[in-house]
Design a protein around this motif. Structure first.
Motif, PDB file in Angstrom:
ATOM      1  N   MET A   1       5.503 -11.802  45.111  1.00 17.63           N
ATOM      2  CA  MET A   1       6.168 -11.340  43.905  1.00 17.63           C
ATOM      3  C   MET A   1       5.588  -9.985  43.503  1.00 17.63           C
ATOM      4  O   MET A   1       4.378  -9.817  43.432  1.00 17.63           O
ATOM      5  CB  MET A   1       5.984 -12.383  42.806  1.00 17.63           C
ATOM      6  CG  MET A   1       6.549 -12.004  41.502  1.00 17.63           C
ATOM      7  SD  MET A   1       6.281 -13.368  40.333  1.00 17.63           S
ATOM      8  CE  MET A   1       7.485 -12.949  39.142  1.00 17.63           C
ATOM      9  N   THR A   2       6.453  -9.057  43.200  1.00 21.32           N
ATOM     10  CA  THR A   2       6.041  -7.718  42.799  1.00 21.32           C
ATOM     11  C   THR A   2       5.684  -7.709  41.313  1.00 21.32           C
ATOM     12  O   THR A   2       6.470  -8.184  40.487  1.00 21.32           O
ATOM     13  CB  THR A   2       7.182  -6.708  43.048  1.00 21.32           C
ATOM     14  OG1 THR A   2       7.575  -6.795  44.402  1.00 21.32           O
ATOM     15  CG2 THR A   2       6.744  -5.301  42.718  1.00 21.32           C
ATOM     16  N   PRO A   3       4.516  -7.179  40.968  1.00 17.26           N
ATOM     17  CA  PRO A   3       4.167  -7.129  39.548  1.00 17.26           C
ATOM     18  C   PRO A   3       5.096  -6.181  38.803  1.00 17.26           C
ATOM     19  O   PRO A   3       5.597  -5.216  39.374  1.00 17.26           O
ATOM     20  CB  PRO A   3       2.727  -6.609  39.537  1.00 17.26           C
ATOM     21  CG  PRO A   3       2.488  -6.026  40.879  1.00 17.26           C
ATOM     22  CD  PRO A   3       3.491  -6.615  41.825  1.00 17.26           C
ATOM     23  N   PRO A   4       5.317  -6.445  37.504  1.00 18.69           N
ATOM     24  CA  PRO A   4       6.196  -5.575  36.719  1.00 18.69           C
ATOM     25  C   PRO A   4       5.593  -4.180  36.575  1.00 18.69           C
ATOM     26  O   PRO A   4       4.375  -4.007  36.622  1.00 18.69           O
ATOM     27  CB  PRO A   4       6.297  -6.272  35.375  1.00 18.69           C
ATOM     28  CG  PRO A   4       5.163  -7.215  35.316  1.00 18.69           C
ATOM     29  CD  PRO A   4       4.776  -7.539  36.723  1.00 18.69           C
ATOM     30  N   THR A   5       6.452  -3.218  36.407  1.00 21.33           N
ATOM     31  CA  THR A   5       6.009  -1.836  36.206  1.00 21.33           C
ATOM     32  C   THR A   5       6.010  -1.499  34.718  1.00 21.33           C
ATOM     33  O   THR A   5       6.654  -2.186  33.916  1.00 21.33           O
ATOM     34  CB  THR A   5       6.943  -0.859  36.930  1.00 21.33           C
ATOM     35  OG1 THR A   5       8.245  -0.954  36.341  1.00 21.33           O
ATOM     36  CG2 THR A   5       7.006  -1.149  38.421  1.00 21.33           C
ATOM     37  N   PHE A   6       5.321  -0.449  34.374  1.00 21.40           N
ATOM     38  CA  PHE A   6       5.295  -0.002  32.991  1.00 21.40           C
ATOM     39  C   PHE A   6       6.713   0.317  32.514  1.00 21.40           C
ATOM     40  O   PHE A   6       7.086  -0.003  31.388  1.00 21.40           O
ATOM     41  CB  PHE A   6       4.380   1.211  32.860  1.00 21.40           C
ATOM     42  CG  PHE A   6       4.130   1.636  31.442  1.00 21.40           C
ATOM     43  CD1 PHE A   6       3.637   0.751  30.505  1.00 21.40           C
ATOM     44  CD2 PHE A   6       4.393   2.932  31.050  1.00 21.40           C
ATOM     45  CE1 PHE A   6       3.408   1.144  29.208  1.00 21.40           C
ATOM     46  CE2 PHE A   6       4.168   3.337  29.744  1.00 21.40           C
ATOM     47  CZ  PHE A   6       3.657   2.438  28.825  1.00 21.40           C
TER      48      PHE A   6
END
Length: 98
Positions: A1-6
């Motif tokens: 899972m890709t972490p959320p971006t700012f």
């Protein structure tokens, strides 16, 4: 899972900016930002301040809840503004003597 971006949190920042511009004359709330859930929490010092924000956001009176505790309580409601949940709470309500 890709972490959320700012950048994925921009909706919350945008909603807060729009609220500040559109309702600049309203009382200043204590603001908590929950970017991960796209939510803002506005804590108001009094029922009068709460009512000003409730009315400005078009939140129906019927959706206001009373949250009681041993020494009084507060008013609480929520709505969605610009795709972000905005929770309002109005404090400064003391328990009346019986």
């Amino acid at each position: 899972m890709t972490p959320p971006t700012f950048g994925s949190r921009a909706a919350v920042a945008r909603a807060l900016l729009i609220l500040a511009e559109r309702f600049a004359e309203l009382p200043v709330p204590h603001i908590t930002v929950f970017a991960e859930t796209a939510q803002l929490s506005f804590q108001l010092e009094s029922p009068v301040e709460f009512e000003a924000w409730r009315e400005a956001l078009g939140v129906p009176t019927a959706s206001v809840r009373w949250v009681g505790h041993a020494n009084g309580g507060w008013l609480k409601t929520e709505t969605v503004f610009a795709g972000v949940t905005v929770e309002l709470s109005g404090h400064g309500i003391a328990e009346e003597a019986s």
